[in-house]
Design a protein around this motif. Structure first.
Motif, PDB file in Angstrom:
ATOM      1  N   ALA A 182      32.445  39.813  75.720  1.00 51.52           N
ATOM      2  CA  ALA A 182      31.109  39.842  75.123  1.00 51.52           C
ATOM      3  C   ALA A 182      30.761  41.239  74.614  1.00 51.52           C
ATOM      4  O   ALA A 182      31.236  42.251  75.141  1.00 51.52           O
ATOM      5  CB  ALA A 182      30.079  39.395  76.150  1.00 51.52           C
ATOM      6  N   ASP A 183      29.920  41.265  73.601  1.00 51.50           N
ATOM      7  CA  ASP A 183      29.416  42.522  73.065  1.00 51.50           C
ATOM      8  C   ASP A 183      28.621  43.247  74.157  1.00 51.50           C
ATOM      9  O   ASP A 183      27.889  42.605  74.915  1.00 51.50           O
ATOM     10  CB  ASP A 183      28.497  42.191  71.876  1.00 51.50           C
ATOM     11  CG  ASP A 183      27.996  43.449  71.209  1.00 51.50           C
ATOM     12  OD1 ASP A 183      28.601  43.839  70.202  1.00 51.50           O
ATOM     13  OD2 ASP A 183      27.008  44.035  71.714  1.00 51.50           O
ATOM     14  N   PRO A 184      28.754  44.558  74.259  1.00 48.50           N
ATOM     15  CA  PRO A 184      27.997  45.287  75.289  1.00 48.50           C
ATOM     16  C   PRO A 184      26.502  45.025  75.233  1.00 48.50           C
ATOM     17  O   PRO A 184      25.816  45.080  76.252  1.00 48.50           O
ATOM     18  CB  PRO A 184      28.299  46.751  74.969  1.00 48.50           C
ATOM     19  CG  PRO A 184      29.603  46.731  74.259  1.00 48.50           C
ATOM     20  CD  PRO A 184      29.643  45.443  73.492  1.00 48.50           C
ATOM     21  N   GLY A 185      26.009  44.700  74.030  1.00 54.57           N
ATOM     22  CA  GLY A 185      24.576  44.431  73.881  1.00 54.57           C
ATOM     23  C   GLY A 185      24.113  43.218  74.662  1.00 54.57           C
ATOM     24  O   GLY A 185      22.912  43.043  74.913  1.00 54.57           O
ATOM     25  N   THR A 186      25.064  42.364  75.061  1.00 55.68           N
ATOM     26  CA  THR A 186      24.693  41.159  75.807  1.00 55.68           C
ATOM     27  C   THR A 186      24.585  41.415  77.315  1.00 55.68           C
ATOM     28  O   THR A 186      24.311  40.487  78.077  1.00 55.68           O
ATOM     29  CB  THR A 186      25.743  40.046  75.586  1.00 55.68           C
ATOM     30  OG1 THR A 186      26.994  40.503  76.107  1.00 55.68           O
ATOM     31  CG2 THR A 186      25.885  39.689  74.119  1.00 55.68           C
ATOM     32  N   LEU A 187      24.806  42.645  77.714  1.00 52.79           N
ATOM     33  CA  LEU A 187      24.827  42.954  79.151  1.00 52.79           C
ATOM     34  C   LEU A 187      23.569  42.450  79.887  1.00 52.79           C
ATOM     35  O   LEU A 187      23.687  41.809  80.947  1.00 52.79           O
ATOM     36  CB  LEU A 187      25.004  44.470  79.341  1.00 52.79           C
ATOM     37  CG  LEU A 187      25.624  44.955  80.639  1.00 52.79           C
ATOM     38  CD1 LEU A 187      26.885  44.212  81.014  1.00 52.79           C
ATOM     39  CD2 LEU A 187      25.910  46.449  80.541  1.00 52.79           C
ATOM     40  N   PRO A 188      22.359  42.683  79.353  1.00 48.74           N
ATOM     41  CA  PRO A 188      21.172  42.160  80.059  1.00 48.74           C
ATOM     42  C   PRO A 188      21.192  40.644  80.195  1.00 48.74           C
ATOM     43  O   PRO A 188      20.740  40.109  81.209  1.00 48.74           O
ATOM     44  CB  PRO A 188      20.004  42.623  79.179  1.00 48.74           C
ATOM     45  CG  PRO A 188      20.530  43.807  78.443  1.00 48.74           C
ATOM     46  CD  PRO A 188      21.982  43.517  78.200  1.00 48.74           C
ATOM     47  N   GLU A 189      21.743  39.962  79.205  1.00 47.57           N
ATOM     48  CA  GLU A 189      21.792  38.504  79.291  1.00 47.57           C
ATOM     49  C   GLU A 189      22.764  38.056  80.392  1.00 47.57           C
ATOM     50  O   GLU A 189      22.489  37.100  81.124  1.00 47.57           O
ATOM     51  CB  GLU A 189      22.216  37.915  77.947  1.00 47.57           C
ATOM     52  CG  GLU A 189      22.041  36.410  77.922  1.00 47.57           C
ATOM     53  CD  GLU A 189      22.623  35.779  76.664  1.00 47.57           C
ATOM     54  OE1 GLU A 189      22.973  36.525  75.724  1.00 47.57           O
ATOM     55  OE2 GLU A 189      22.741  34.548  76.641  1.00 47.57           O
ATOM     56  N   VAL A 190      23.869  38.754  80.485  1.00 45.54           N
ATOM     57  CA  VAL A 190      24.819  38.392  81.551  1.00 45.54           C
ATOM     58  C   VAL A 190      24.213  38.733  82.912  1.00 45.54           C
ATOM     59  O   VAL A 190      24.359  37.980  83.879  1.00 45.54           O
ATOM     60  CB  VAL A 190      26.178  39.099  81.349  1.00 45.54           C
ATOM     61  CG1 VAL A 190      27.187  38.607  82.383  1.00 45.54           C
ATOM     62  CG2 VAL A 190      26.718  38.838  79.951  1.00 45.54           C
ATOM     63  N   LEU A 191      23.508  39.861  82.969  1.00 47.82           N
ATOM     64  CA  LEU A 191      22.800  40.202  84.215  1.00 47.82           C
ATOM     65  C   LEU A 191      21.809  39.087  84.564  1.00 47.82           C
ATOM     66  O   LEU A 191      21.736  38.647  85.714  1.00 47.82           O
ATOM     67  CB  LEU A 191      22.052  41.529  84.059  1.00 47.82           C
ATOM     68  CG  LEU A 191      22.895  42.815  84.129  1.00 47.82           C
ATOM     69  CD1 LEU A 191      22.114  44.010  83.575  1.00 47.82           C
ATOM     70  CD2 LEU A 191      23.334  43.101  85.560  1.00 47.82           C
ATOM     71  N   ALA A 192      21.077  38.637  83.564  1.00 45.43           N
ATOM     72  CA  ALA A 192      20.097  37.570  83.806  1.00 45.43           C
ATOM     73  C   ALA A 192      20.778  36.283  84.247  1.00 45.43           C
ATOM     74  O   ALA A 192      20.176  35.470  84.957  1.00 45.43           O
ATOM     75  CB  ALA A 192      19.275  37.326  82.548  1.00 45.43           C
ATOM     76  N   GLY A 193      22.038  36.131  83.866  1.00 43.13           N
ATOM     77  CA  GLY A 193      22.796  34.957  84.306  1.00 43.13           C
ATOM     78  C   GLY A 193      22.952  34.919  85.817  1.00 43.13           C
ATOM     79  O   GLY A 193      23.211  33.867  86.405  1.00 43.13           O
ATOM     80  N   MET A 194      22.803  36.066  86.463  1.00 45.03           N
ATOM     81  CA  MET A 194      22.896  36.106  87.930  1.00 45.03           C
ATOM     82  C   MET A 194      21.601  35.637  88.600  1.00 45.03           C
ATOM     83  O   MET A 194      21.600  35.347  89.793  1.00 45.03           O
ATOM     84  CB  MET A 194      23.220  37.528  88.419  1.00 45.03           C
ATOM     85  CG  MET A 194      24.650  37.974  88.157  1.00 45.03           C
ATOM     86  SD  MET A 194      24.922  39.702  88.667  1.00 45.03           S
ATOM     87  CE  MET A 194      25.058  39.542  90.442  1.00 45.03           C
ATOM     88  N   ASN A 195      20.507  35.605  87.859  1.00 45.48           N
ATOM     89  CA  ASN A 195      19.226  35.219  88.469  1.00 45.48           C
ATOM     90  C   ASN A 195      19.315  33.839  89.102  1.00 45.48           C
ATOM     91  O   ASN A 195      19.622  32.853  88.428  1.00 45.48           O
ATOM     92  CB  ASN A 195      18.105  35.228  87.426  1.00 45.48           C
ATOM     93  CG  ASN A 195      17.630  36.631  87.108  1.00 45.48           C
ATOM     94  OD1 ASN A 195      17.748  37.538  87.925  1.00 45.48           O
ATOM     95  ND2 ASN A 195      17.077  36.822  85.912  1.00 45.48           N
ATOM     96  N   GLY A 196      19.051  33.774  90.371  1.00 41.79           N
ATOM     97  CA  GLY A 196      19.031  32.488  91.060  1.00 41.79           C
ATOM     98  C   GLY A 196      20.391  31.847  91.259  1.00 41.79           C
ATOM     99  O   GLY A 196      20.484  30.713  91.735  1.00 41.79           O
ATOM    100  N   ALA A 197      21.471  32.557  90.902  1.00 41.31           N
ATOM    101  CA  ALA A 197      22.816  31.985  91.062  1.00 41.31           C
ATOM    102  C   ALA A 197      23.217  31.989  92.538  1.00 41.31           C
ATOM    103  O   ALA A 197      22.700  32.780  93.332  1.00 41.31           O
ATOM    104  CB  ALA A 197      23.819  32.797  90.247  1.00 41.31           C
TER     105      ALA A 197
END
Lengths: 367, 389
Positions: free
Chosen positions: A50-65
């Protein structure tokens, strides 16, 4: 069996945000006993491109996981962050924004802080004081440590009042035992002892009953009368005569409820402890237990967990049991079994129990 | 014909490169004896060292030109690290950091990174005392993961666990043996899913499995059980009790079990016949090893005892500078062992009564078992990884 060639770390191509939805969903679907591993393997490959710019989205993917999915994503984020730092494309502001938004889960916010600490330590230092009241106990450690160091320096310079202020601020934020112990000693030395049972939320007042038998450790699975009904006036046939309830108030700073005190150092016995906890509201909570004997814990008649390990060690918060408190009176029953071992390190027949939230912040009883 | 020759030469190259690998706790076949032709020799010195960010007493493992090691950091040792270093110069090639999903409580002397990782040559399987298990390829790609305490909530030991996993064919065998929910699982190396799960004796156990004639032999306080690695079915069972800390030594023909001293077994399907028993050979924390026609046992007093492989009779005793937590390993005529106080010692077993012929002071606490690969020895502490050559 050869493994298929994995190309994730070899390519610098990057995936746009829209294409992350499915891989994130696949990883979040992992379950016990390896469930979903195959899809997650492929998804992990996609995420790490993934593009580095997507890092916050991947971080958000951890929410509630769940914790397994968190680890899949933690590893992917580590790779994306490494690549971003190497390419000097780390979206540091977006990562900081993610960190400071406390609606995000604790686990990815810790990952976000670690990334900032690696990439821009001076920025992490600047953020640190803002984390003293953070929902994450792990993030709180940084400002607590910083304040403790400031207090130590003030003390070395003879500035007792400044030291006291720093230590008191640190103690207010501290949730981990090692930091609390250290600060409690410093504050005591400065003439400001801390009410540790209150800070931790230990339950100190109990009714105890013993001894029932635990010969050949069979008492652990035997249903004795207190498991069927709480009747504090009842007298039951015990292992060595009548067993009846007795009041016990712990005087221990760390809330140990010691069966040996009222019942003497018995072996192959079972005891019960009962208390009531008045909650101001219905809420999620944790009951945290430290115990080196066989034990079971019930909340309002529901068994939360049971463990038949003896004398392998005990510590604060050894077991964290998710619990739902109801408004008003909550009944807590603990079964504590002692085995037949006679070594000096097998004398303990005790437990410590506290009620707190998932940060470790004490939930105090209404009365 | 040309194709056949090409395949043959490829096989030879592959085989000889594998021979230099040290893929698990106590190396090839968990024998603790290097099978490579280039032995480290006696006069080893520090070639390189690298700092580690966390605790661990797991051994390094070596696959080709890469060294892998685990450690655990943070206040509860909940951060689980896997490192890959270049064997040539110690350069970090990659690092992955995960979080424990199981309990991290352990006795102060041990740590969460106690089990040694293992490899099938293509994958690294990193296990921790918290029962977290991660599979990576050699480049650091995460292949799958498990949380065995997440799966089986009472599978833990409050003193910590240390049994190292082993790979047999395409099955990874993992022990999580304790007083409460004591289990062993056979896991598909490709998917991370269970092939089988078996109950094990309900008792704390820190030993590691060995592989004997295709069976995986699991040791416990009850004895030693030979299982089919693919199915978990019991093929033979020795039930006369065994140690729960030192593990067995294995050769092509027999298993030497820390049981009533040392008991030599020649297991076959349906039976585990006893060859001999030597009650005077009493392994301490370290596991015995077999070299040539002798068995070497490091007892709890730090004395290395040489015994006959035919009957266990004692040949000589050599006091080493202890105390020891790790196991001895060997290559050629030399045994390598490091004490808890960092005294790395090289023993020449061809000397009449055995002789320590070389020492290296590592000035740190070392609890690990060394690894041997490509003429070098690797050891680690809570703070450092060393290559000695």
């Amino acid at each position: 069996m050869k493994i298929p060639a994995l190309t994730g770390l070899l390519f610098t191509s990057s995936l746009p945000a829209a294409s992350l939805t499915q891989p994130l969903a696949d990883i979040r679907a992992v379950a016990k006993e390896g469930g979903g591993n195959e899809k997650a393997t492929a998804a992990w490959q996609q995420l790490t491109q993934a593009d580095p710019g997507t890092l916050p989205e991947v971080l958000a993917g951890m929410n509630g996981a769940n914790p397994l999915a968190e680890n899949w994503l933690r590893a992917a984020i580590g790779v994306i962050a490494d690549q971003a730092m190497e390419a000097k494309k780390l979206p540091i502001e977006a990562v900081q924004t993610f960190l400071m938004d406390t609606k995000n889960s604790a686990a990815p916010r810790v990952v976000a802080f670690d990334i900032i600490q690696r990439a821009q330590p001076e920025l992490a230092e600047k953020i640190t004081p803002k984390l003293l009241e953070d929902p994450s106990s792990e993030l709180r450690r940084h400002p607590v440590s910083k304040l403790t160091n400031a207090g130590n320096e003030a003390l070395e310079q003879g500035k007792k009042d400044a030291a006291l202020t720093a230590f008191q601020q640190a103690m207010k934020g501290a949730r981990d035992e090692d930091q609390i112990k250290d600060l409690a000693k410093k504050l005591k030395d400065l003439g400001q002892p801390v009410d540790l049972p209150k800070h931790f939320g230990f339950l100190m007042d109990w009714k105890l009953i013993a001894p029932f038998t635990n010969v050949e450790r069979k008492g652990f699975d035997t249903v004795f009368p207190p498991e069927e009904k709480i009747d504090l006036a009842a007298v039951y046939p015990g292992k060595n005569g009548d067993a009846k309830w007795t009041d016990f108030t712990s005087k221990d700073d760390y809330g140990q409820i010691d069966f040996n005190k009222p019942f003497t150092m018995l072996k192959e016995v079972t005891g019960y402890a009962y208390t009531e906890f008045e909650s101001t509201e219905e809420r999620e909570a944790q009951i945290r237990l430290g115990c080196k004997n066989g034990w079971k814990v019930w909340l309002n008649g529901e068994l939360l967990f049971a463990r038949d390990e003896y004398h392998r060690g005990a510590k604060l918060d050894q077991y964290k049991l998710p619990a739902k408190l109801k408004k008003g009176k909550n009944q807590i029953l603990v079964k504590c079994c002692q085995d037949a071992q006679t070594e000096s390190w097998t004398v303990e027949w005790q437990f410590q129990l506290r009620v707190c939230d998932d940060t470790g912040t004490a939930i105090l009883a209404a009365k | 014909m040309k194709l056949a020759l090409t395949l043959l030469s490829s096989f030879v190259i592959l085989h000889s490169s594998l021979a230099a690998d040290w893929l698990q706790f106590r190396g090839p076949n968990a024998s603790a004896v290097s099978t490579e032709t280039v032995a480290p020799g006696p006069k080893v010195a520090i070639d390189w060292s690298v700092d580690l960010p966390g605790r661990g007493l797991s051994s390094p493992i070596v696959v080709g030109d890469k060294v892998f090691i685990t450690c655990s950091s943070g206040p509860d040792q909940a951060s689980l690290h896997v490192f890959c270093f270049s064997a040539a110069d110690g350069k970090k090639l990659w690092e992955r950091v995960m979080k424990a999903t199981g309990r991290t409580m352990a006795h102060n002397k041990t740590s969460v990174a106690a089990p040694t990782p293992c490899s099938d040559g293509e994958r690294i399987f990193a296990l921790y005392s918290s029962n977290d298990l991660f599979a990576f390829d050699l480049a650091g790609n995460l292949l799958w993961l498990r949380g065995l305490t997440y799966d089986y909530s009472n599978a833990s030991n409050s003193l910590g666990m240390s049994s190292s996993p082993v790979v047999v064919g395409d099955t990874l065998v993992v022990q999580s043996e304790n007083d409460s929910e004591s289990i062993a699982v056979g896991i598909d190396v490709a998917t991370g899913k269970n092939r089988w799960k078996k109950e094990r004796p309900k008792a704390a156990n820190w030993t590691s499995a060995v592989v004997f004639k295709g069976t995986v032999a699991l040791q416990s306080s009850k004895g030693l059980t030979g299982m089919n690695p693919k199915t978990g079915e019991i093929e033979w069972d020795y039930t006369d009790g065994a140690a729960t800390i030192p593990s067995s030594a294995v050769t092509e023909n027999a298993i030497y079990v820390p049981s009533n001293g040392v008991t030599a077994l020649a297991p076959e399907k349906g039976a585990a016949s006893q060859l001999w028993r030597a009650s005077g050979l009493k392994p301490g924390t370290g596991s015995p090893l077999v070299l040539g026609d002798s068995i070497y046992v490091l007892n709890g007093a730090g004395v290395l005892v040489k015994g006959s492989l035919n009957n266990g009779d004692e040949a000589w005793k050599l006091r080493l500078k202890g105390p020891f937590s790790g196991s001895p390993v060997a290559a050629g005529q030399f045994i390598y062992i490091v004490s808890e106080r960092g005294d790395f010692q090289v023993v020449d077993i061809t000397a009449k009564e055995g002789e320590v012929i070389h020492r290296v002071e590592l000035k740190d606490t070392l609890l690990c078992t060394p690894a041997i690969s490509n003429g070098a020895v690797y050891v680690r502490s809570d703070k450092k990884l060393w290559k000695l050559k």
